[in-house]
Design an enzyme around this catalytic site. Structure first.
Site, PDB file in Angstrom:
ATOM      1  N   CYS A   1       0.870  -1.111  -0.500  1.00  0.00           N
ATOM      2  CA  CYS A   1      -0.084  -0.347  -0.232  1.00  0.00           C
ATOM      3  C   CYS A   1       0.199   1.211  -0.422  1.00  0.00           C
ATOM      4  O   CYS A   1       0.471   2.270  -0.642  1.00  0.00           O
ATOM      5  CB  CYS A   1      -0.989   0.380   1.291  1.00  0.00           C
ATOM      6  SG  CYS A   1      -2.604  -1.569   1.057  1.00  0.00           S
ATOM      7  N   THR A   2       2.013   1.201   0.733  1.00  0.00           N
ATOM      8  CA  THR A   2       2.862   1.828   0.772  1.00  0.00           C
ATOM      9  C   THR A   2       3.317   2.245  -0.440  1.00  0.00           C
ATOM     10  O   THR A   2       3.201   4.182  -0.868  1.00  0.00           O
ATOM     11  CB  THR A   2       3.740   2.389   1.735  1.00  0.00           C
ATOM     12  OG1 THR A   2       3.498   1.707   3.017  1.00  0.00           O
ATOM     13  CG2 THR A   2       5.189   3.203   2.127  1.00  0.00           C
TER      14      THR A   2
END
Ligand code: BEZ
Length: 212
Positions: free
Chosen positions: A46-47
């Site tokens: 996600c980062t």
């Protein structure tokens, strides 16, 4: 909860975000929208996805698209995470991330698939047009980061085909030849496509991109 399908009106909601409270339809205004979900804050894939999207902000702006992410974690957690994203991805998060601790958005958009994981959302993407209609739904597993250039590519196709009687072939990119939709007769095509067209089969006619 009804299954969302292409052509449905995107459900409206009000939810807090890293850029303040968002009333979704009002916030979208006359723009296109991309709503995409993240399984959890402080997770590696996600980062990278949020960093990749932030770097493409100018491309989304050029297409009149507002981007908003959602993760079921609360706002304090998001505020901590955006610092990490800027630090590790080399770009500040320049769009809102919805907090969804009550899973309002996740439930409305059916982003939790219990047979995959009963608490985390999958990686859903919804593209919404200025009439608030859902025009694209993509679902990826938590283990696979999305390709945001592909989302831009589909938006290019949606915006093109909204104005011209064409469709776009496999792997099409902006500027490449398009397909004339079957409902257009050859006589009509002569008028509609002054750049000409090639008839490979009666049902397969290609023409240079009309607005390129
Ligand atoms: C991630 O974003 O890195 C991730 C989230 C949930 C499961 C696996 C990976």
């Amino acid at each position: 909860m009804a299954t969302l399908r292409l052509g449905d009106i995107a459900p409206d909601f009000t939810q807090d975000s890293t850029e303040g409270r968002i009333e979704f339809h009002k916030w979208l205004g006359n723009s296109w929208g991309v709503l995409f979900s993240h399984p959890k804050d402080f997770t590696p894939v996600c980062t990278t996805e949020l960093g990749a999207t932030a770097k493409l902000k100018a491309e989304f702006d050029k297409r009149n698209v507002k981007v908003v992410a959602v993760s079921v974690d609360p706002i304090d957690s998001h505020n901590g995470w955006v610092g990490d994203i800027e630090e590790t991805q080399g770009c500040a998060v320049n769009f809102p991330i919805l907090a969804d601790p009550d899973r309002k958005v996740a439930d409305l958009y059916d982003m939790i698939h219990p047979n995959a994981n009963d608490t985390l959302t999958v990686r859903s993407v919804f593209v919404i047009d200025p009439n608030k209609k859902i025009r694209l739904i993509i679902t990826y597993p938590a283990s696979t980061g999305r390709n945001f250039n592909e989302i831009l590519r589909v938006i290019d196709s949606l915006q093109l085909t909204a104005h011209y009687k064409v469709a776009t072939p496999a792997d099409w990119q902006q500027g490449q030849d398009c397909i004339i939709v079957p409902a257009v007769s050859n006589e009509e095509a002569d008028n509609l496509f002054p750049k000409g067209y090639q008839q490979i089969k009666p049902y397969l006619r290609t023409t240079p991109q009309p607005n390129a």
